[in-house]
Scaffold this motif. Structure first.
Motif, PDB file in Angstrom:
ATOM      1  N   LEU A 145       0.833  -1.198   0.000  1.00  0.00           N
ATOM      2  CA  LEU A 145       0.000   0.000   0.000  1.00  0.00           C
ATOM      3  C   LEU A 145       0.871   1.252   0.000  1.00  0.00           C
ATOM      4  O   LEU A 145       0.620   2.198  -0.739  1.00  0.00           O
ATOM      5  CB  LEU A 145      -0.905  -0.011   1.239  1.00  0.00           C
ATOM      6  N   ARG A 146       1.917   1.202   0.823  1.00  0.00           N
ATOM      7  CA  ARG A 146       2.770   2.383   0.942  1.00  0.00           C
ATOM      8  C   ARG A 146       3.657   2.584  -0.287  1.00  0.00           C
ATOM      9  O   ARG A 146       4.253   3.654  -0.435  1.00  0.00           O
ATOM     10  CB  ARG A 146       3.626   2.293   2.215  1.00  0.00           C
ATOM     11  N   CYS A 147       3.758   1.551  -1.136  1.00  0.00           N
ATOM     12  CA  CYS A 147       4.485   1.734  -2.396  1.00  0.00           C
ATOM     13  C   CYS A 147       3.681   2.608  -3.341  1.00  0.00           C
ATOM     14  O   CYS A 147       4.229   3.287  -4.199  1.00  0.00           O
ATOM     15  CB  CYS A 147       4.725   0.390  -3.085  1.00  0.00           C
ATOM     16  N   LEU A 148       2.360   2.560  -3.206  1.00  0.00           N
ATOM     17  CA  LEU A 148       1.492   3.172  -4.210  1.00  0.00           C
ATOM     18  C   LEU A 148       1.512   4.690  -4.135  1.00  0.00           C
ATOM     19  O   LEU A 148       1.154   5.354  -5.099  1.00  0.00           O
ATOM     20  CB  LEU A 148       0.055   2.649  -4.052  1.00  0.00           C
ATOM     21  N   ASN A 149       1.869   5.265  -2.977  1.00  0.00           N
ATOM     22  CA  ASN A 149       2.067   6.718  -2.958  1.00  0.00           C
ATOM     23  C   ASN A 149       3.492   7.044  -2.504  1.00  0.00           C
ATOM     24  O   ASN A 149       3.769   8.138  -2.060  1.00  0.00           O
ATOM     25  CB  ASN A 149       1.030   7.426  -2.089  1.00  0.00           C
ATOM     26  N   ARG A 150       4.343   6.062  -2.643  1.00  0.00           N
ATOM     27  CA  ARG A 150       5.776   6.213  -2.333  1.00  0.00           C
ATOM     28  C   ARG A 150       6.020   6.717  -0.914  1.00  0.00           C
ATOM     29  O   ARG A 150       6.956   7.469  -0.665  1.00  0.00           O
ATOM     30  CB  ARG A 150       6.445   7.119  -3.369  1.00  0.00           C
ATOM     31  N   MET A 151       5.183   6.280   0.016  1.00  0.00           N
ATOM     32  CA  MET A 151       5.438   6.633   1.415  1.00  0.00           C
ATOM     33  C   MET A 151       6.657   5.884   1.936  1.00  0.00           C
ATOM     34  O   MET A 151       7.219   6.240   2.958  1.00  0.00           O
ATOM     35  CB  MET A 151       4.226   6.303   2.291  1.00  0.00           C
ATOM     36  N   ASN A 152       7.031   4.808   1.222  1.00  0.00           N
ATOM     37  CA  ASN A 152       8.221   4.080   1.651  1.00  0.00           C
ATOM     38  C   ASN A 152       9.493   4.892   1.431  1.00  0.00           C
ATOM     39  O   ASN A 152      10.543   4.566   1.970  1.00  0.00           O
ATOM     40  CB  ASN A 152       8.332   2.757   0.901  1.00  0.00           C
ATOM     41  N   GLY A 178       0.853  11.669   8.195  1.00  0.00           N
ATOM     42  CA  GLY A 178      -0.389  12.290   7.765  1.00  0.00           C
ATOM     43  C   GLY A 178      -0.116  13.446   6.825  1.00  0.00           C
ATOM     44  O   GLY A 178      -0.778  13.601   5.800  1.00  0.00           O
ATOM     45  N   SER A 179       0.882  14.239   7.173  1.00  0.00           N
ATOM     46  CA  SER A 179       1.194  15.400   6.348  1.00  0.00           C
ATOM     47  C   SER A 179       1.810  14.986   5.017  1.00  0.00           C
ATOM     48  O   SER A 179       1.415  15.482   3.965  1.00  0.00           O
ATOM     49  CB  SER A 179       2.141  16.317   7.118  1.00  0.00           C
ATOM     50  N   TYR A 180       2.761  14.040   5.051  1.00  0.00           N
ATOM     51  CA  TYR A 180       3.351  13.560   3.796  1.00  0.00           C
ATOM     52  C   TYR A 180       2.260  12.955   2.911  1.00  0.00           C
ATOM     53  O   TYR A 180       2.263  13.141   1.701  1.00  0.00           O
ATOM     54  CB  TYR A 180       4.416  12.496   4.061  1.00  0.00           C
ATOM     55  N   GLY A 181       1.346  12.230   3.548  1.00  0.00           N
ATOM     56  CA  GLY A 181       0.283  11.559   2.810  1.00  0.00           C
ATOM     57  C   GLY A 181      -0.625  12.536   2.088  1.00  0.00           C
ATOM     58  O   GLY A 181      -1.326  12.173   1.152  1.00  0.00           O
ATOM     59  N   VAL A 241      -2.762  10.564  -4.815  1.00  0.00           N
ATOM     60  CA  VAL A 241      -3.028   9.303  -4.122  1.00  0.00           C
ATOM     61  C   VAL A 241      -3.012   9.594  -2.610  1.00  0.00           C
ATOM     62  O   VAL A 241      -1.967   9.644  -1.989  1.00  0.00           O
ATOM     63  CB  VAL A 241      -1.971   8.243  -4.476  1.00  0.00           C
ATOM     64  N   GLY A 242      -4.170   9.826  -2.047  1.00  0.00           N
ATOM     65  CA  GLY A 242      -4.262  10.185  -0.638  1.00  0.00           C
ATOM     66  C   GLY A 242      -4.157   8.968   0.251  1.00  0.00           C
ATOM     67  O   GLY A 242      -4.199   7.823  -0.218  1.00  0.00           O
ATOM     68  N   MET A 243      -4.003   9.210   1.554  1.00  0.00           N
ATOM     69  CA  MET A 243      -3.820   8.073   2.449  1.00  0.00           C
ATOM     70  C   MET A 243      -4.508   8.315   3.788  1.00  0.00           C
ATOM     71  O   MET A 243      -4.487   9.419   4.314  1.00  0.00           O
ATOM     72  CB  MET A 243      -2.334   7.825   2.664  1.00  0.00           C
ATOM     73  N   VAL A 244      -5.122   7.264   4.303  1.00  0.00           N
ATOM     74  CA  VAL A 244      -5.722   7.298   5.641  1.00  0.00           C
ATOM     75  C   VAL A 244      -5.040   6.203   6.451  1.00  0.00           C
ATOM     76  O   VAL A 244      -4.873   5.084   5.950  1.00  0.00           O
ATOM     77  CB  VAL A 244      -7.239   7.059   5.572  1.00  0.00           C
ATOM     78  N   PHE A 245      -4.652   6.528   7.661  1.00  0.00           N
ATOM     79  CA  PHE A 245      -3.786   5.621   8.409  1.00  0.00           C
ATOM     80  C   PHE A 245      -4.543   4.786   9.425  1.00  0.00           C
ATOM     81  O   PHE A 245      -5.698   5.053   9.754  1.00  0.00           O
ATOM     82  CB  PHE A 245      -2.683   6.422   9.105  1.00  0.00           C
ATOM     83  N   GLN A 246      -3.835   3.795   9.935  1.00  0.00           N
ATOM     84  CA  GLN A 246      -4.422   2.856  10.895  1.00  0.00           C
ATOM     85  C   GLN A 246      -4.933   3.583  12.131  1.00  0.00           C
ATOM     86  O   GLN A 246      -6.068   3.409  12.545  1.00  0.00           O
ATOM     87  CB  GLN A 246      -3.342   1.844  11.282  1.00  0.00           C
ATOM     88  N   LYS A 247      -4.047   4.415  12.722  1.00  0.00           N
ATOM     89  CA  LYS A 247      -4.447   5.165  13.902  1.00  0.00           C
ATOM     90  C   LYS A 247      -4.872   6.552  13.441  1.00  0.00           C
ATOM     91  O   LYS A 247      -4.146   7.180  12.687  1.00  0.00           O
ATOM     92  CB  LYS A 247      -3.251   5.283  14.859  1.00  0.00           C
ATOM     93  N   PRO A 248      -6.054   7.017  13.863  1.00  0.00           N
ATOM     94  CA  PRO A 248      -6.441   8.369  13.465  1.00  0.00           C
ATOM     95  C   PRO A 248      -5.341   9.349  13.863  1.00  0.00           C
ATOM     96  O   PRO A 248      -4.874   9.314  15.000  1.00  0.00           O
ATOM     97  CB  PRO A 248      -7.718   8.630  14.273  1.00  0.00           C
ATOM     98  N   ASN A 249      -4.901  10.165  12.911  1.00  0.00           N
ATOM     99  CA  ASN A 249      -3.804  11.080  13.238  1.00  0.00           C
ATOM    100  C   ASN A 249      -4.130  12.519  12.869  1.00  0.00           C
ATOM    101  O   ASN A 249      -3.437  13.129  12.082  1.00  0.00           O
ATOM    102  CB  ASN A 249      -2.513  10.626  12.552  1.00  0.00           C
ATOM    103  N   PRO A 250      -5.213  13.069  13.455  1.00  0.00           N
ATOM    104  CA  PRO A 250      -5.490  14.478  13.174  1.00  0.00           C
ATOM    105  C   PRO A 250      -4.331  15.337  13.687  1.00  0.00           C
ATOM    106  O   PRO A 250      -3.704  14.985  14.685  1.00  0.00           O
ATOM    107  CB  PRO A 250      -6.773  14.759  13.965  1.00  0.00           C
ATOM    108  N   PHE A 251      -4.042  16.416  12.964  1.00  0.00           N
ATOM    109  CA  PHE A 251      -3.008  17.332  13.445  1.00  0.00           C
ATOM    110  C   PHE A 251      -3.528  18.023  14.701  1.00  0.00           C
ATOM    111  O   PHE A 251      -4.723  18.243  14.836  1.00  0.00           O
ATOM    112  CB  PHE A 251      -2.697  18.384  12.382  1.00  0.00           C
ATOM    113  N   PRO A 252      -2.640  18.385  15.607  1.00  0.00           N
ATOM    114  CA  PRO A 252      -3.101  19.123  16.797  1.00  0.00           C
ATOM    115  C   PRO A 252      -3.473  20.557  16.445  1.00  0.00           C
ATOM    116  O   PRO A 252      -2.900  21.504  16.957  1.00  0.00           O
ATOM    117  CB  PRO A 252      -1.908  19.046  17.754  1.00  0.00           C
ATOM    118  N   ASN A 267      -8.549  16.570  -3.186  1.00  0.00           N
ATOM    119  CA  ASN A 267      -9.042  16.024  -4.439  1.00  0.00           C
ATOM    120  C   ASN A 267      -8.187  14.909  -5.015  1.00  0.00           C
ATOM    121  O   ASN A 267      -7.734  14.999  -6.159  1.00  0.00           O
ATOM    122  CB  ASN A 267      -9.096  17.133  -5.491  1.00  0.00           C
ATOM    123  N   PRO A 268      -7.956  13.874  -4.258  1.00  0.00           N
ATOM    124  CA  PRO A 268      -7.137  12.791  -4.796  1.00  0.00           C
ATOM    125  C   PRO A 268      -7.958  11.969  -5.776  1.00  0.00           C
ATOM    126  O   PRO A 268      -9.176  12.142  -5.884  1.00  0.00           O
ATOM    127  CB  PRO A 268      -6.795  11.972  -3.554  1.00  0.00           C
TER     128      PRO A 268
END
Lengths: 283, 462
Positions: A78-85, B347-350, A118-129, A197-198
């Motif tokens: 999954l992380r390859c698809l938006n190059r998060m790796n 989150g930000s990079y994403g 290519v947007g991403m939503v993570f396992q743990k909710p990570n809203p910015f503070p 708008n991904p």
């Protein structure tokens, strides 16, 4: 700018309607548009061969579920698809992944723009503070999607509405996003992702930290979002994969063992290993 | 030196008690250790504690009381002609004479037979007292041993008792730290109060002139004494400000580089290097400032701006102090930045943010409270710094905000007021305590603020 934003939406909806028409008119044999295609993808973490020769096509406006036991490489894929790796130093990716027939590992590609598509939503909710408003406005601001407060307000409302969160938070947009409940936080993260708008949304076990009610809410949302986006979801829950996805891919020990329509995979898997996993005999 | 023998003896005794208690516990169950409530060594500790603690308490009490009793006895045995009509200070002088004679050190009135006799008496009393003390302490230890030995039984919860005693010892230790702090504050306060009876508080706090020279002789000139602390606090403020101006940007940016950009190998090398900066003694910074930086600044300013500057300047001291604080700022900020959850960066990079956008818009705001805490700690460090300022900024008080002039700070004045022989009843000396008091209040407030900010930050993620 907001015009552009609206137009994109309208265009997308029109496209979807067309697609829906095509789908309904030609039923199962409808032509699927390949959105993402991976050819012989290998991933190495240092010496560890984490992903082996993965060939997988992801079709537009479908939900593709990636299942498999822990450590099987589905999140890595999954992380390859938006190059998060890329942010992991020791990670090396070989093979070819295309998005709309364009190689995303091409050196001329702008990674930052890729991640906007290519947007991403993570396992743990990570809203910015930050406030709920600023969480949604973050993406549009850095990408210059909106100029001026009015346009931004509209985008924020639109995204929160599409994530089914507007009614719950419309009176407290200035409060920190971290004050919301887990399920609300995850929907906030989804709203944040669609605000740029991904075309594709990657979801890495988006419900694993949530209770069943919040999970059901997210699953509904995924179903709604499918109209406009292509969704790839990693999940540990067989039921979830069966409920939300049209296609399912089963990973085991870094290999893609089987991929097919969700119905087929769950009712009539070819691979005995897949059968063992989905019936709960191992994993 | 005699006392240390008693203490060593006690430790030995307690060790023996440990073995006795342990053996006793095993004996009560006939060697079947699992019948005991606790493992045998706990019974040993229990016995050792019963031997050690009461006798140690006895020893401490004895050592506190003994000199007073001896003094009383000796003074009352002196001829009335000597002791009557003595003022308090004369009385303590006499006592000091006797003690010095008894210890065989230098003293005045060497030939006074009364004092020699008293000194001999002191020595013999000390001998007797020591023997008495040793035997009393030993008796207390033995009774402790007997008491503990009798109480040992298979059902006794020695383990729980030892646990409680450990808890108690820990409480005492932390109390000592707290009480010491309190004691320092109180002693500061007392001296300051005496000072403020001589010099009014408002003159001290708002006076613009600092010249702490008190005339010892009536005819002395140029020693009227002025105790306006404003120039000192202004100097402290100026130098701290310059130091932070240097330390904050450099420290923060190096922290960001270390935490976000640096390759692990570089980081492993560079972070300890930065921390070496923190290990350089401030005196070394001081002569670096005085001999290298200050003259360089003077020449540079003269040639470029044409201003006449003194070779000691607030700028030199401030810049060097800033360099000294860099590791503080960078190391603490680095930790804070590292503590920002990785999921936020993902989150930000994403969302398609670049690295610097992520740092500027997500990581730094999230780390801000912790960074503010780090900066406040650095400020209190800068305010309290002395050596650099003594060497590079000057000693004369000067109410100015021109960084090219020599200024002096609160800490420097305290040093000059208390260095050397001073009489402790003049306003000049006492003003050091008042300055120290105010300085303490300021740094205390800053630390409190820093702690609060840091705590608020912690609640944010956990």
């Amino acid at each position: 700018m907001v015009e552009r934003y609206k137009m994109i939406n309208i265009a997308m909806q029109a496209a979807n309607n067309n697609l829906a028409l095509k789908l309904s008119s030609s039923k199962q044999s409808a032509k699927r548009f390949t959105k993402i295609e991976s050819r012989d993808v290998n991933v190495y973490y240092g010496n560890k061969h984490a992903l082996k020769h993965v060939n997988l096509s992801v079709y537009k406006n479908e939900v593709t579920a990636l299942i498999g036991p822990s450590g099987c490489g589905k999140s890595t894929f999954l992380r390859c698809l938006n190059r998060m790796n890329d942010v992991i130093d020791i990670c090396k990716v070989t093979g070819k992944i295309t998005l709309d027939d364009y190689d995303i590992y091409n050196s001329s590609l702008d990674v930052v723009q890729l991640r906007a598509r290519v947007g991403m939503v993570f396992q743990k909710p990570n809203p910015f503070p930050k406030s709920i408003y600023d969480n949604i406005a973050y993406g549009p601001r850095i990408h210059g999607i909106a100029y001026g407060k009015a346009e931004l307000d509209e985008i924020v409302q639109n995204c929160l509405d599409r994530a089914g969160l507007w009614k719950e938070v419309s009176d407290r947009l200035e409060q920190p996003g971290t004050n919301l409940s887990g399920g609300q936080q995850q929907r906030l993260c989804i709203a944040r992702a669609i605000a740029v708008n991904p075309e594709v949304i990657l979801m890495d076990e988006p419900c694993s930290a949530l209770d069943p009610i919040a999970t059901a809410r997210i699953e509904e949302l995924i179903e709604e979002l499918r109209e406009n986006f292509t969704i790839i979801i990693v999940t540990h829950s067989m039921q979830q994969a069966a409920r939300v996805s049209q296609r399912t891919a089963f990973f085991h020990l870094g290999e893609l063992l089987e991929v097919g329509d969700t119905k087929t995979i769950f009712t009539n898997p070819i691979n005995s290993c897949t059968q063992g996993y989905i019936t709960g005999r191992f994993g | 030196m005699h006392t240390s023998i008693v203490v060593i003896g006690l430790i030995g005794f307690a060790t023996i008690g440990y073995t006795i208690g342990r053996a006793r516990a095993i004996m009560t169950v006939g060697g079947i250790v699992k019948d005991l409530h606790s493992i045998p060594s706990y019974y040993g500790y229990y016995t050792a504690i019963w031997i050690g603690v009461p006798s140690l308490v006895m020893l401490v009490i004895w050592l506190i009381v003994q000199p007073h009793v001896i003094d009383e006895v000796v003074m009352s045995d002196l001829p009335v002609s000597i002791t009557q009509n003595l003022s308090t200070s004369e009385y303590s002088l006499l006592l000091n004479n006797i003690h010095n004679t008894a210890n065989g050190s230098i003293f005045s009135r060497r030939n006074d037979p009364n004092i020699i006799a008293a000194a001999k008496q002191v020595n013999s009393l000390r001998q007797i007292s020591f023997m008495l003390m040793a035997s009393t302490v030993f008796c207390v230890g033995v009774s402790g041993l007997i008491f503990a030995r009798n109480r040992i039984s298979p059902v006794m919860r020695a383990r729980n008792i030892v646990e409680k005693i450990i808890n108690f010892i820990l409480i005492i230790s932390s109390l000592i730290a707290i009480l010491t702090t309190l004691g320092i504050v109180v002693s500061l306060m007392f001296e300051s109060v005496i000072f403020f009876t001589k010099i009014p508080l408002h003159e001290f706090l708002f006076g613009l002139n600092w010249s702490p020279q008190i005339a010892i002789h009536a005819e002395q000139v140029g020693a009227s004494g002025a105790f306006g602390a404003v120039p000192l606090f202004a100097g402290t403020l100026l130098i701290t400000f310059i130091a932070m101006l240097v330390a904050v940007p450099i420290g923060l940016m190096s922290a960001i580089y270390m935490a976000e950009y640096a390759k692990p190998r570089f980081r492993a090398f560079a972070k300890p290097m930065l921390e070496v900066l923190a290990g350089i003694p401030t005196v070394v910074y001081g002569f670096f400032a005085a001999t290298t930086v200050a003259p360089a600044f003077r020449i540079a300013v003269q040639e470029s701006v044409g201003l006449n500057t003194s070779s000691e300047s607030a700028l030199a001291a401030g810049v060097v102090m800033g360099i000294m604080i860099i590791p503080f700022v960078s190391s603490l900020s680095d930790d804070v930045i590292k503590a920002v959850p990785h999921s936020l960066r993902d989150g930000s990079y994403g969302l398609g943010a670049t690295k610097s956008e992520t740092i500027r818009l997500v990581v730094m705001p999230a780390a801000l409270p912790g960074i503010v805490g780090a900066l406040l700690l650095a400020v209190s460090r800068a305010i309290g710094e002395t050596m650099i300022v003594v060497m590079a900024a000057g000693l004369t008080s000067n109410l100015t905000f021109n960084p090219f002039e020599a200024v002096t700070t609160v800490t420097v004045q305290i040093v000059t007021l208390l260095a050397g022989d001073q009489e402790f009843d003049s306003a000049k000396t006492l003003s050091a305590f008042a300055l120290g008091m105010i300085l303490f209040l300021i740094t205390f407030a800053l630390n409190l603020l820093a702690l609060r900010v840091v705590r608020k930050y912690r609640e944010h993620y956990e």
